[in-house]
Design an enzyme around this catalytic site. Sequence first.
Site, PDB file in Angstrom:
ATOM      1  N   GLU A 102      -5.045  -0.282   3.421  1.00  0.00           N
ATOM      2  CA  GLU A 102      -5.955   0.163   2.347  1.00  0.00           C
ATOM      3  C   GLU A 102      -5.512   1.499   1.776  1.00  0.00           C
ATOM      4  OE1 GLU A 102      -7.566  -2.223   1.413  1.00  0.00           O
ATOM      5  OE2 GLU A 102      -7.676  -3.423   3.236  1.00  0.00           O
ATOM      6  N   TYR A 155       0.546 -11.636  -0.248  1.00  0.00           N
ATOM      7  CA  TYR A 155       0.731 -10.529   0.688  1.00  0.00           C
ATOM      8  C   TYR A 155       2.117 -10.576   1.325  1.00  0.00           C
ATOM      9  CZ  TYR A 155      -4.348  -9.607   0.647  1.00  0.00           C
ATOM     10  OH  TYR A 155      -5.623  -9.289   0.280  1.00  0.00           O
TER      11      TYR A 155
END
Length: 636
Positions: free
Chosen positions: A326, A413
């Site tokens: 994050e 991803y």
Amino acid sequence: MPSRRVAATLAAALLLTPACSSQEEPPPPPASPVMPPDLHSAARPMEVRVTHMELDWKVLFDQQSLAGTVTLHLERGPDWTGQPLRLDSRDLEIRGAQAGLARGVLAPTTWRAGEADPILGTPILVDLPEGADRVRLAYRTRPEATGLQWLAPEQTAGGRHPFLYSQAQAIHARSFVPCQDTPGMRITFDAVLRVDPPLRAVMAAAPAPAAGGDGPGVFRFRMEHPVPTYLLALAAGDLTFGETGPRTGVWSEPPLLTRSVSEFADMEPMLQAAERLYGPYRWGRYDLLVLPPFFPFGGMENPTLTFLTPTVLAGDRSLVALVAHELAHSWSGNLVTNATWSDFWLNEGFTTYIQQRIMEEVYGPEVAEMHWVLGRRDLDQELAAKADAPGDQVLHIDLSGRDPDDGMNDIPYEKGALFLRLLEETYGRETFDGFLRRWFNAHAFTSVTTGQFRAYLEENLLAAHQPLPGRQAPGLDDWLEQPGLPASAPSFTSAALARVDAALAAWVQGATPAARLDTAGWTTQHWLHFLDGLPGSLTPAQMAELDAAFSFTGTGNAEVLDRWLVLAIRHGHAAADRRLEEFLTSQGRRKFLTPLYEELMKTPEGASRARRLYRWARPRYHAIARRTLDAIVGQP
Ligand code: BES
Ligand code: ZN
């Protein structure tokens, strides 16, 4: 045709890129005024664009509603010929519209709802009188707003106060604010949140000074950097704060604070590592908000304030790769943003790559390499699962007619990260790091398409540098526009995980009983690799042996527990039944729930158990998790 004056204002505004004094590199060029079409938004930014929002919300827990106003500051675009402002909305009750003329006068204006779409919601069309530079809408949200979760006190750690939080990505901001809900556009904002004391409100923005007359329960915020609407985020509840460093800290409910501060003690070193690699952190503070356990994701990169599942609180910092992830979005995603959801891999593939680089800086290459191995295995499994959906294996994905939430799987991803790792291996780390730093600086605070990245890559890396000896420039079309994984994809070996493979082989062949395997020093990543590597068929006796030796059913590590419980269902390990029910009903992370419900649904007895548990838990799960699970378990 826009008037010369309007065009000049637009050009001037586009030149107003945010100042960043700490940058060594020249300031970024102005954003391109040409917007790529976004399938998932009704907005027409080439006609009118929203540049700034003033939000004023009252949090009404008893009605599960945010009520208030939004004032949208507007700029005419080159295609404006008097059309209404088109906004995205879903499930909003609009109560009135006003248009603002110069010098602050607001007067009523007309508006209407467009045609509702099951995925996109309902466009709102607001008529713009000549010269109107602002629109104010009074509105309230409905309890079913997909971007908000209203939690009862029983669903929180403290158990005494309700809790509210938002999750706007991908297209849920429109369910709590009428806006141009496309990642291709950016806004700054001022916000005020009003809650009943002693509750506290936080936002992914800087706190702003109180205004005269603000009593307790009034919280003001300001976001001075232009951000896409999917990064709008708020929460309200019984929240406290603990510091982890000069620029970093954690918000959580009081019962979780001590554990959270200790779990995330490495935030500051992670931030410093990311800055060494990719240049200054441009957002001021970096804090975490540890949410109640029904948050449907692991983390959400809301700027200055990452939202996080409490299931990462393993007690031993073993799941902090999620924080590295994050944090990495502060460069890939928040600073340079995917312009449409078809370009999602530009956010997540870059971020997964950067996450590994941060992990390597802070915890060393062996740890990072283990994560690469585990990621590659996830990717291979995802590609196999999507064998009959080749379109979904493409990085630059076509999402026509689909909910962008459907594009969230391991392919953007892990395939995206592998592509960047291949570029690193092909051109050398130093060259590639420099290239990425320049990419971020040149596109800071703008939104970019796959095509733009490709052109930049061709010009600044492929044409400007030679591949290292024995290497070849990668085929960009194969990587970006084709399904599957090109043969050039990097593969990994990890000495640490080779030890796990050896232990697995010794146990499977019956050479060593589980209790005598040498697992000294194994970390969470070793155990995940161990569980992933177990054979496809295991007897109840073997499951019991593993559980007796390693106490999987009793583990406090949610990642390990989740994998173990899937095996327990598959191989009939009834000793884990109670733990399974508790896990399914006490947390709502979609990544954990999905494989468990899927496994249960494979047998008639499992299916009836799944339906019974789901009937009880469904109202407690987040709307995003419900949508996924309804398709697996069926709506009760
Ligand atoms: N931005 C994503 C979460 C997201 C993606 C929400 C798409 C809605 C739509 C976030 O950065 C993320 O990737 N979270 C992962 C964790 C990560 C370590 C892979 C998650 O929640 O599992
Ligand atoms: Zn992410």
